[in-house]
Design a protein around this motif. Structure first.
Motif, short mmCIF file in Angstrom:
data_model
loop_
_atom_site.label_atom_id
_atom_site.label_comp_id
_atom_site.label_asym_id
_atom_site.label_seq_id
_atom_site.Cartn_x
_atom_site.Cartn_y
_atom_site.Cartn_z
N ALA A 51 12.00 2.51 7.16
CA ALA A 51 13.60 2.50 8.24
C ALA A 51 12.49 2.53 9.15
CB ALA A 51 13.98 3.62 7.52
N VAL A 52 13.78 2.52 10.07
CA VAL A 52 14.21 3.32 11.86
C VAL A 52 14.51 3.71 12.45
CG1 VAL A 52 11.83 0.72 13.02
CG2 VAL A 52 14.99 0.81 12.99
N PRO A 53 15.04 4.85 12.88
CA PRO A 53 15.71 5.28 13.84
C PRO A 53 16.98 4.37 14.33
CG PRO A 53 13.55 6.14 14.49
CD PRO A 53 13.50 4.91 13.83
N GLU A 54 17.35 3.50 14.08
CA GLU A 54 18.22 2.94 14.43
C GLU A 54 18.78 2.03 13.40
OE1 GLU A 54 15.79 1.94 17.48
OE2 GLU A 54 15.38 1.74 15.39
N HIS A 55 18.24 2.30 11.96
CA HIS A 55 19.02 1.75 10.98
C HIS A 55 19.88 2.94 10.17
CE1 HIS A 55 15.59 -0.70 8.97
NE2 HIS A 55 17.17 -1.43 9.21
N ASP A 56 19.31 4.41 10.25
CA ASP A 56 20.22 5.76 10.59
C ASP A 56 20.90 5.57 11.26
OD1 ASP A 56 18.49 6.44 8.41
OD2 ASP A 56 17.67 7.39 9.55
N GLN A 57 21.47 5.16 12.12
CA GLN A 57 22.12 5.81 12.98
C GLN A 57 23.25 4.02 12.67
OE1 GLN A 57 20.40 4.38 17.05
NE2 GLN A 57 20.15 6.22 17.95
N LEU A 58 22.86 3.27 11.97
CA LEU A 58 23.48 1.80 11.60
C LEU A 58 24.87 3.13 10.42
CD1 LEU A 58 21.27 -1.45 12.51
CD2 LEU A 58 23.91 -0.78 13.30
N LEU A 59 23.37 2.90 9.60
CA LEU A 59 24.60 3.47 7.83
C LEU A 59 25.42 4.39 8.57
CD1 LEU A 59 21.26 3.25 6.00
CD2 LEU A 59 23.18 2.17 5.95
N ALA A 60 25.13 5.34 9.71
CA ALA A 60 26.06 6.34 10.34
C ALA A 60 27.32 5.97 10.30
CB ALA A 60 25.75 8.09 10.40
N LEU A 61 27.19 4.69 11.21
CA LEU A 61 28.32 4.33 11.21
C LEU A 61 28.96 3.42 10.85
CD1 LEU A 61 26.50 3.13 15.54
CD2 LEU A 61 28.74 4.52 15.06
N CYS A 62 28.69 2.83 9.26
CA CYS A 62 29.25 2.25 8.99
C CYS A 62 29.53 2.43 6.91
CB CYS A 62 28.26 0.91 8.00
SG CYS A 62 27.47 -0.15 8.82
N ARG A 63 30.25 3.72 7.30
CA ARG A 63 31.11 4.24 6.61
C ARG A 63 32.61 3.73 6.46
NH1 ARG A 63 29.45 10.60 8.90
NH2 ARG A 63 27.63 10.23 7.84
N GLY A 64 33.43 3.26 7.32
CA GLY A 64 34.25 2.49 7.28
C GLY A 64 34.08 1.19 7.31
N PRO A 65 34.83 0.00 7.13
CA PRO A 65 34.09 -1.14 7.82
C PRO A 65 34.05 -1.04 9.45
CG PRO A 65 36.00 -1.45 6.02
CD PRO A 65 35.97 0.23 6.80
N VAL A 66 33.28 -1.97 9.96
CA VAL A 66 33.07 -1.87 11.41
C VAL A 66 32.99 -3.63 11.37
CG1 VAL A 66 32.27 -0.67 13.26
CG2 VAL A 66 32.34 0.19 11.66
N SER A 67 33.53 -4.09 12.53
CA SER A 67 32.36 -5.57 13.11
C SER A 67 30.65 -5.12 13.59
CB SER A 67 33.34 -5.95 13.69
OG SER A 67 32.75 -5.46 15.61
N VAL A 68 29.98 -6.27 13.51
CA VAL A 68 28.77 -6.07 13.70
C VAL A 68 28.76 -5.64 15.44
CG1 VAL A 68 27.01 -7.95 14.50
CG2 VAL A 68 28.25 -7.74 12.63
N ALA A 69 29.53 -6.59 15.87
CA ALA A 69 29.38 -6.59 17.15
C ALA A 69 30.25 -4.98 18.13
CB ALA A 69 31.41 -7.04 17.91
N GLU A 70 31.06 -4.10 17.53
CA GLU A 70 31.28 -2.90 17.84
C GLU A 70 30.14 -1.80 17.78
OE1 GLU A 70 35.50 -0.88 16.39
OE2 GLU A 70 35.11 -2.75 15.10
N LEU A 71 28.95 -2.30 16.25
CA LEU A 71 27.74 -1.72 16.25
C LEU A 71 26.84 -2.01 17.02
CD1 LEU A 71 27.93 -2.79 12.33
CD2 LEU A 71 28.03 -0.52 13.21
N ALA A 72 26.76 -2.84 17.67
CA ALA A 72 25.57 -3.28 18.63
C ALA A 72 26.15 -2.82 20.25
CB ALA A 72 25.46 -4.72 19.19
N ALA A 73 27.33 -2.58 19.92
CA ALA A 73 27.91 -1.70 21.17
C ALA A 73 27.91 -0.42 21.43
CB ALA A 73 29.60 -1.61 21.71
#
Length: 124
Positions: A51-73
């Motif tokens: 895994a790369v650090p960005e994987h951890d960042q994404l998982l932390a942001l996905c605790r609730g449903p989040v769109s791909v566009a929001e995650l990228a931002a």
């Protein structure tokens, strides 16, 4: 006298020029089919494999449903790279995805588009 360290490859406006593609291992095509409105939710499963650090960042942001566009931002990476990283997590069972629910409205509904435009204007 030691040689000076080389200057990092930076663009004043964009920042580091190499980093986004190193996060995805140079890949630019996601394995899963994702669009900007796809909703992503963490499953709570451990990420198997490298895994790369960005994987951890994404998982932390996905605790609730989040769109791909929001995650990228939020992680400040191009959408294509974000999709590649999300594909990794999807393959490992760490996230699930679903298409956004437009209950009774179509995504091209004029009232919906006007509401989005109004919201954008308020933020700018």
């Amino acid at each position: 006298m030691p040689e000076p360290l080389p200057e990092p490859w930076l663009d004043d406006d964009a920042g580091a020029l190499v980093r986004p593609f190193t996060a995805s291992g140079g890949r630019t095509r996601p394995a899963a089919r994702l669009d900007l409105l796809t909703l992503v939710l963490a499953t709570g499963a451990d990420v198997r494999g490298p895994a790369v650090p960005e994987h951890d960042q994404l998982l932390a942001l996905c605790r609730g449903p989040v769109s791909v566009a929001e995650l990228a931002a939020h992680i400040r990476l191009p959408v294509t790279i974000t999709k590649v990283l999300l594909s990794d997590l999807l393959e490992r069972g760490a996230v699930t995805t679903r298409a956004p629910g437009f209950q009774s409205q179509q995504p091209t509904d004029k009232d919906l588009l006007e509401a989005v435009l109004h919201g954008l204007r308020k933020r700018l």
